[in-house]
Write a protein that holds these residues in place. Structure first.
Motif, short mmCIF file in Angstrom:
data_model
loop_
_atom_site.label_atom_id
_atom_site.label_comp_id
_atom_site.label_asym_id
_atom_site.label_seq_id
_atom_site.Cartn_x
_atom_site.Cartn_y
_atom_site.Cartn_z
N ARG A 7 3.30 -45.66 22.96
CA ARG A 7 2.78 -45.19 21.68
C ARG A 7 3.62 -45.76 20.55
NH1 ARG A 7 1.44 -38.95 20.07
NH2 ARG A 7 0.59 -39.44 18.03
N THR A 9 2.42 -46.12 17.31
CA THR A 9 2.11 -45.31 16.13
C THR A 9 1.28 -44.10 16.56
OG1 THR A 9 -0.04 -46.31 15.59
CG2 THR A 9 1.93 -47.43 14.76
N ALA A 10 1.04 -43.19 15.63
CA ALA A 10 0.21 -42.01 15.93
C ALA A 10 -1.26 -42.38 16.07
CB ALA A 10 0.38 -40.97 14.83
N GLU A 13 -2.50 -44.92 21.60
CA GLU A 13 -1.67 -44.79 22.80
C GLU A 13 -2.21 -45.79 23.82
OE1 GLU A 13 -2.30 -40.73 23.88
OE2 GLU A 13 -0.96 -39.99 22.32
N HIS A 28 -7.35 -43.57 20.92
CA HIS A 28 -7.20 -43.42 19.47
C HIS A 28 -7.44 -41.94 19.14
CE1 HIS A 28 -7.40 -47.82 19.16
NE2 HIS A 28 -8.41 -47.74 20.00
N THR A 30 -6.83 -39.88 16.72
CA THR A 30 -7.27 -39.43 15.40
C THR A 30 -8.77 -39.57 15.18
OG1 THR A 30 -6.75 -41.59 14.45
CG2 THR A 30 -5.03 -39.90 14.31
#
Length: 84
Positions: A7, A9-10, A13, A28, A30
């Motif tokens: 991971r 970034t937020a 993954e 993803h 988000t």
């Protein structure tokens, strides 16, 4: 047994095989989307319908399929098309 997650970034993954390093899928969270690489399912009859994130392409594809700058608007992107 050999599945690992990276991971950076937020926003994503990436899951890969610890044994061979092969990239299997990207989640993803988000936007509730999971990219599964079609090549990891050898019996899948796959026919692509669109290229996403084409603004970041390294290898131009001249295949007549629609090219989107990022993601479709329904998935949080601009939905903007890019010319082939």
């Amino acid at each position: 047994e050999h599945l690992a997650t990276y991971r950076k970034t937020a926003l994503s993954e990436r899951q890969y095989c610890r044994k061979c390093g092969g990239h299997l899928m990207t989640s993803h969270p988000t936007i509730g989307l999971v990219d599964v690489f079609a090549a990891t399912i050898p019996t899948l009859e796959f026919a692509p319908g669109v290229h996403v994130n084409y603004a970041e392409t390294v290898l131009p594809m001249r295949d007549g399929l629609p090219k989107l700058k990022d993601f479709p608007a329904g998935l949080g992107g601009s939905g903007e098309s890019i010319a082939e």
